[in-house]
Every structure is written in C-alpha cells, then in structure tokens.
Design a protein around this motif. Sequence first.
Motif, mmCIF file in Angstrom:
data_model
loop_
_atom_site.group_PDB
_atom_site.id
_atom_site.type_symbol
_atom_site.label_atom_id
_atom_site.label_comp_id
_atom_site.label_asym_id
_atom_site.label_seq_id
_atom_site.Cartn_x
_atom_site.Cartn_y
_atom_site.Cartn_z
ATOM 1 N N VAL A 2 0.948 -1.177 -0.048
ATOM 2 C CA VAL A 2 0.028 -0.058 0.001
ATOM 3 C C VAL A 2 0.816 1.325 -0.002
ATOM 4 C CG1 VAL A 2 -1.851 1.008 1.220
ATOM 5 C CG2 VAL A 2 -1.941 -1.115 0.862
ATOM 6 N N ARG A 3 1.922 1.208 0.622
ATOM 7 C CA ARG A 3 2.948 2.504 0.842
ATOM 8 C C ARG A 3 3.368 2.700 -0.415
ATOM 9 N NH1 ARG A 3 7.426 4.061 5.131
ATOM 10 N NH2 ARG A 3 8.037 6.169 4.188
ATOM 11 N N LEU A 4 4.007 1.870 -1.164
ATOM 12 C CA LEU A 4 4.726 1.646 -2.216
ATOM 13 C C LEU A 4 3.753 2.402 -3.538
ATOM 14 C CD1 LEU A 4 6.790 1.171 -4.226
ATOM 15 C CD2 LEU A 4 5.899 -1.091 -4.504
ATOM 16 N N ILE A 5 2.405 1.902 -3.472
ATOM 17 C CA ILE A 5 1.395 2.401 -4.459
ATOM 18 C C ILE A 5 1.165 3.677 -4.275
ATOM 19 C CG2 ILE A 5 -1.126 2.510 -5.092
ATOM 20 C CD1 ILE A 5 -0.963 -0.646 -4.547
ATOM 21 N N VAL A 6 1.152 4.376 -2.862
ATOM 22 C CA VAL A 6 0.949 5.586 -2.549
ATOM 23 C C VAL A 6 2.405 6.430 -3.146
ATOM 24 C CG1 VAL A 6 0.898 7.207 -0.729
ATOM 25 C CG2 VAL A 6 -0.798 5.149 -0.854
ATOM 26 N N GLU A 7 3.445 6.005 -2.711
ATOM 27 C CA GLU A 7 4.946 6.802 -2.908
ATOM 28 C C GLU A 7 4.717 6.782 -4.517
ATOM 29 O OE1 GLU A 7 6.928 8.211 -1.171
ATOM 30 O OE2 GLU A 7 6.029 7.643 0.738
ATOM 31 N N ILE A 8 4.379 6.026 -5.318
ATOM 32 C CA ILE A 8 4.447 6.046 -6.785
ATOM 33 C C ILE A 8 3.656 7.056 -7.323
ATOM 34 C CG2 ILE A 8 4.131 4.948 -8.927
ATOM 35 C CD1 ILE A 8 5.345 2.228 -7.566
ATOM 36 N N LEU A 9 2.377 6.862 -6.837
ATOM 37 C CA LEU A 9 1.066 8.109 -7.487
ATOM 38 C C LEU A 9 1.453 9.348 -6.680
ATOM 39 C CD1 LEU A 9 -1.930 5.520 -7.459
ATOM 40 C CD2 LEU A 9 -0.336 6.423 -9.310
ATOM 41 N N GLU A 10 2.065 9.552 -5.678
ATOM 42 C CA GLU A 10 2.474 10.865 -4.915
ATOM 43 C C GLU A 10 1.155 11.707 -4.826
ATOM 44 O OE1 GLU A 10 5.428 12.434 -7.647
ATOM 45 O OE2 GLU A 10 6.914 11.552 -6.119
ATOM 46 N N PRO A 11 -0.011 11.381 -4.268
ATOM 47 C CA PRO A 11 -1.138 12.119 -3.904
ATOM 48 C C PRO A 11 -0.911 13.368 -2.961
ATOM 49 C CG PRO A 11 -1.137 10.352 -2.377
ATOM 50 C CD PRO A 11 0.075 10.074 -3.319
ATOM 51 N N PHE A 12 -0.282 14.237 -3.476
ATOM 52 C CA PHE A 12 -0.131 15.502 -2.677
ATOM 53 C C PHE A 12 -1.120 16.191 -2.198
ATOM 54 C CE2 PHE A 12 4.327 15.246 -4.533
ATOM 55 C CZ PHE A 12 4.979 15.101 -3.447
ATOM 56 N N GLU A 13 -2.038 16.154 -3.125
ATOM 57 C CA GLU A 13 -3.477 16.866 -2.665
ATOM 58 C C GLU A 13 -4.623 16.544 -3.860
ATOM 59 O OE1 GLU A 13 -4.003 21.290 -3.418
ATOM 60 O OE2 GLU A 13 -2.122 21.115 -4.477
ATOM 61 N N GLY A 14 -5.830 16.486 -3.418
ATOM 62 C CA GLY A 14 -6.808 16.317 -4.315
ATOM 63 C C GLY A 14 -7.876 15.146 -3.877
ATOM 64 N N ARG A 15 -8.837 14.834 -4.755
ATOM 65 C CA ARG A 15 -9.780 13.841 -4.523
ATOM 66 C C ARG A 15 -9.272 12.412 -4.673
ATOM 67 N NH1 ARG A 15 -15.109 15.890 -4.723
ATOM 68 N NH2 ARG A 15 -15.613 14.049 -6.022
ATOM 69 N N VAL A 16 -9.394 11.717 -3.568
ATOM 70 C CA VAL A 16 -8.798 10.347 -3.817
ATOM 71 C C VAL A 16 -9.876 9.235 -3.432
ATOM 72 C CG1 VAL A 16 -6.930 8.533 -2.786
ATOM 73 C CG2 VAL A 16 -6.749 11.086 -2.718
ATOM 74 N N LEU A 17 -9.826 8.229 -4.489
ATOM 75 C CA LEU A 17 -10.927 7.152 -4.428
ATOM 76 C C LEU A 17 -10.532 5.844 -4.240
ATOM 77 C CD1 LEU A 17 -13.843 6.147 -5.028
ATOM 78 C CD2 LEU A 17 -13.335 5.876 -7.347
ATOM 79 N N ASP A 18 -10.824 5.109 -3.374
ATOM 80 C CA ASP A 18 -10.596 3.723 -3.409
ATOM 81 C C ASP A 18 -11.973 3.010 -3.502
ATOM 82 O OD1 ASP A 18 -9.625 1.218 -2.853
ATOM 83 O OD2 ASP A 18 -8.817 1.754 -0.741
ATOM 84 N N PRO A 19 -11.839 2.339 -4.697
ATOM 85 C CA PRO A 19 -13.042 1.329 -4.879
ATOM 86 C C PRO A 19 -13.235 0.223 -4.096
ATOM 87 C CG PRO A 19 -11.743 1.185 -6.691
ATOM 88 C CD PRO A 19 -11.204 2.345 -5.830
ATOM 89 N N ALA A 20 -12.231 -0.331 -3.396
ATOM 90 C CA ALA A 20 -12.162 -1.392 -2.703
ATOM 91 C C ALA A 20 -11.693 -1.029 -1.377
ATOM 92 C CB ALA A 20 -11.476 -2.626 -3.194
ATOM 93 N N ALA A 21 -12.220 -0.074 -0.440
ATOM 94 C CA ALA A 21 -11.563 0.417 0.689
ATOM 95 C C ALA A 21 -11.502 -0.294 1.834
ATOM 96 C CB ALA A 21 -12.815 1.747 0.699
ATOM 97 N N GLY A 22 -11.968 -1.297 2.061
ATOM 98 C CA GLY A 22 -11.762 -2.190 3.155
ATOM 99 C C GLY A 22 -11.478 -1.211 4.434
ATOM 100 N N SER A 23 -10.499 -1.369 5.092
ATOM 101 C CA SER A 23 -10.395 -0.646 6.593
ATOM 102 C C SER A 23 -9.919 0.850 6.291
ATOM 103 C CB SER A 23 -9.474 -1.422 7.367
ATOM 104 O OG SER A 23 -8.164 -1.400 6.910
ATOM 105 N N GLY A 24 -9.691 1.197 5.091
ATOM 106 C CA GLY A 24 -9.325 2.426 4.772
ATOM 107 C C GLY A 24 -7.880 2.634 4.812
ATOM 108 N N GLY A 25 -7.071 1.763 4.611
ATOM 109 C CA GLY A 25 -5.531 1.705 4.654
ATOM 110 C C GLY A 25 -4.882 2.596 3.854
ATOM 111 N N MET A 26 -5.499 2.516 2.425
ATOM 112 C CA MET A 26 -5.093 3.523 1.409
ATOM 113 C C MET A 26 -5.085 5.047 1.878
ATOM 114 S SD MET A 26 -3.845 2.074 -1.518
ATOM 115 C CE MET A 26 -4.017 0.687 -2.461
ATOM 116 N N PHE A 27 -6.354 5.350 2.452
ATOM 117 C CA PHE A 27 -6.460 6.682 2.788
ATOM 118 C C PHE A 27 -5.530 7.009 3.890
ATOM 119 C CE2 PHE A 27 -10.868 5.550 1.708
ATOM 120 C CZ PHE A 27 -10.809 5.840 0.377
ATOM 121 N N VAL A 28 -5.224 6.288 4.773
ATOM 122 C CA VAL A 28 -4.347 6.338 6.018
ATOM 123 C C VAL A 28 -2.920 6.623 5.287
ATOM 124 C CG1 VAL A 28 -2.986 5.405 8.135
ATOM 125 C CG2 VAL A 28 -5.756 5.353 7.676
#
Length: 128
Positions: A2-28
């Motif tokens: 999960v951290r690797l995916i986030v580091e590659i995409l670099e979501p500094f700001e904006g609207r973020v969608l996780d279509p398979a959110a589970g426990s919300g780990g991507m957002f964290v």
Amino acid sequence: MVRLIVEILEPFEGRVLDPAAGSGGMFVQCAKFVERHHESASRKLSVFGAEKTEDTVPLAAKMNLALHGLSGDIRQANSYYEDPHRVVGAFDFVIANPPFNVDKIKKEQLAVMPSHVGRDPATTRSDL
C-alpha cells in the motif's frame, strides 16, 4: 504494498477514491504521505470509497479515518457492479488494492456499467 502504491502516485492533494476501501488503509497511507511532506492531510485530501462488506464501512473504514484525523465519504457498495460516486472524471487519484478472493465476476453486469462502457471487463481472478 500500500505504501509503495502511494509513493508512486504521489497524492499531494486532491480527490482520492479507493473502490475497494476495506479498512481505509490506502487513505491512511495517503495522509501519511502528505504529512511527510509537511502539509495537512485533512486540508489537502478529500477521500471517497466503496466497500462491499456492510459491517466494514462503519466499524473499520470510518473508524480508521477518524483515528487518523480524516473524514471521508465511504459507502457500502460493490464497485464491480455499482458506481456510488459516479467515478468517471471525478477524481484526481484512484488507488486500489482490490480483493483477489472474489470467486466469480458477473461479466454481464459489468458490461452495462457506464464506467465500463467500451472496455473488456475482467472475468476471472487471473484477468484482474
């Protein structure tokens, strides 16, 4: 992962969608990324998600967001077949680690979804 995916995409700001959110780990992880860059995640990010398991939405995803100072619009839905956020063109980032324990995908239902028009949807786990 999960951290690797986030580091590659670099979501500094904006609207973020996780279509398979589970426990919300991507957002964290997105929030931690923003904070490592000395910004406020609650000011820079808007989070949206879908989770197919009804009990997971309030007990895991929303609670996890609250514990990390975030809020978001997490809805109970199966994003294989439903589009609760009208996703096409609505988000700056779509970040997902979809479940691989799905037994069967109903191709006939995917084909009618507006967000899947013109695509050849996956029909088995190996196609995902």
